[in-house]
Design a protein around this motif. Sequence first.
Motif, PDB file in Angstrom:
ATOM      1  N   PRO A  23       0.807  -1.222   0.000  1.00  0.00           N
ATOM      2  CA  PRO A  23       0.000   0.000   0.000  1.00  0.00           C
ATOM      3  C   PRO A  23       0.840   1.272   0.000  1.00  0.00           C
ATOM      4  O   PRO A  23       0.473   2.247  -0.665  1.00  0.00           O
ATOM      5  CB  PRO A  23      -0.820  -0.120   1.291  1.00  0.00           C
ATOM      6  N   THR A 298      -6.256   2.416  -2.877  1.00  0.00           N
ATOM      7  CA  THR A 298      -4.881   2.907  -2.694  1.00  0.00           C
ATOM      8  C   THR A 298      -4.085   3.002  -3.986  1.00  0.00           C
ATOM      9  O   THR A 298      -2.986   3.553  -3.976  1.00  0.00           O
ATOM     10  CB  THR A 298      -4.111   1.991  -1.724  1.00  0.00           C
ATOM     11  N   CYS A 365      -5.896  -2.860   4.588  1.00  0.00           N
ATOM     12  CA  CYS A 365      -6.303  -1.459   4.404  1.00  0.00           C
ATOM     13  C   CYS A 365      -7.812  -1.305   4.507  1.00  0.00           C
ATOM     14  O   CYS A 365      -8.450  -0.595   3.726  1.00  0.00           O
ATOM     15  CB  CYS A 365      -5.820  -0.917   3.063  1.00  0.00           C
TER      16      CYS A 365
END
Length: 508
Positions: A23, A298, A365
């Motif tokens: 990420p 992301t 995430c």
Amino acid sequence: MAIFDIQLPASIARALRLPQNNPRRQQLRVLKKLLRKARFTQFGQKYRFDEILMAKDPGKRFQELVPTYNYNKIYEEWWHQTLEGKPGVCWPKKIKYYALSSGTSEAASKYIPITNDLLRGNKMVMIKQLFSLRNYTDIPVKSIGKGWLTLGGSTELEKGPGYYAGDLSGITARKAPFWFQPFYKPGKKIARQRDWNKKLEEIVAKAPEWDIGFIVGVPAWIQMCMEMIIEKYNLKTIHDIWPNLAFFVHGGVSFEPYKKGFEKLLGKPIIYIETYLASEGFIAYQDRPHAKGMRLVTSEHIFLEFVPFDHINFDADGNMIDSPNALMIHEVEEGKDYALLISTTAGAWRYLIGDTIRFTDKERCEIVITGRTKHFLSLVGEHLSVDNMNKAVQMVGEELNISIPEYTVVGEPYDSFFCHHWYVACDDAVDPKLLCTKIDEKLKQLNDDYAVERKSALKEVFLDVLPEDRFMGFMHAKGKVGGQHKFPRVLKGKMLEDWKKFLKGELV
């Protein structure tokens, strides 16, 4: 026709097959893409985007050179020029579209720039979310190829001097791919309708002609629509008319307060999928069943920063300080609340979107929305978040077997101390005093600070039970009727003044 039979452009198909990446690396790649695209804009020249791109750590250099913004600040310094027709202010070329957004507390409309680059990124995320439905093995595939009822704002756009403005759904509809049209309900004609009541009436009239597989929208308005259909055709449940309805894609507010009342309208269980699509961009979506949170986007078109939502970075009214401690995605921790800063392919730079989030799974995430930076109560240090309120309402609703689709809370002086005053929508028979006691008890269990302050300066809690249509009536009186508008969970300022006038019959 199953949706997965559609042949997608090769570029999109390749993107969908991309493996999961780091990420941090994804976000730095997005940041560099944004900086390169905007380096010759007024904003990029002032804040030395070329220098940031050459830096050893462009993320940190970006944070050092570029200030943070809320809407008022970025509009007054930059975005107002784009409304005057100037190109290349914060993003290359002229801005031709603006999403009108008033949020839940602001009186005046906000003009949020929308670009083709932003819409392209949003579309890519939507397609990825669509394909993630393959993870939901307990829903019938045939439902995905049925009609998609999207209950949003009017798709009719206002023409300004050199631009169009309106609901994001209206702008998106103009750019929708051809293969989307056969699935889209209520269709272009009804979607253009500005009068929300007429739109609902037309949807109800057309309902028997459609075979709806899933619905998309804000819970309160979707629930109202289904109730009208059930009443009109004397049905027991919505599945009597739409037997293939399999899931509900929702966003904007927590679904939990609505869930009990919503499920009374169903003939069988459906899947709930949460999304985080704001006027400023598509930020996150739930990509797997039973996930506690939504996966942040992301790798597409938004660079994200996270400001700890605490007394160091925010004042008592929820205003962020000028130079907050902003973290990048690899620096966050699970279980802490953060205010979200975004930089996007529409010229938003380090922009405070106003929502607070919490990571439920840092590795994936995945996040949940916990509230708004200005929608919380901390009169005496109780630090009561919307997330606390939602959970308390949900728990009490289940315990008392009642539906509480709407509520709002006000902080008020009481004697020489303070109190909380709840206004709760409930059409079921319930004792207000018992409901007040139960909610107070749950909040003490959920929030230690609240429990402590209830023994000291937070002297009392009051609660009024109102019919649900009183809440809807207030939204109508404020001109906030339709799919994009949500009732604020905490009332302050002008909205609070108007709410009290409304309850007295002075605002209609």
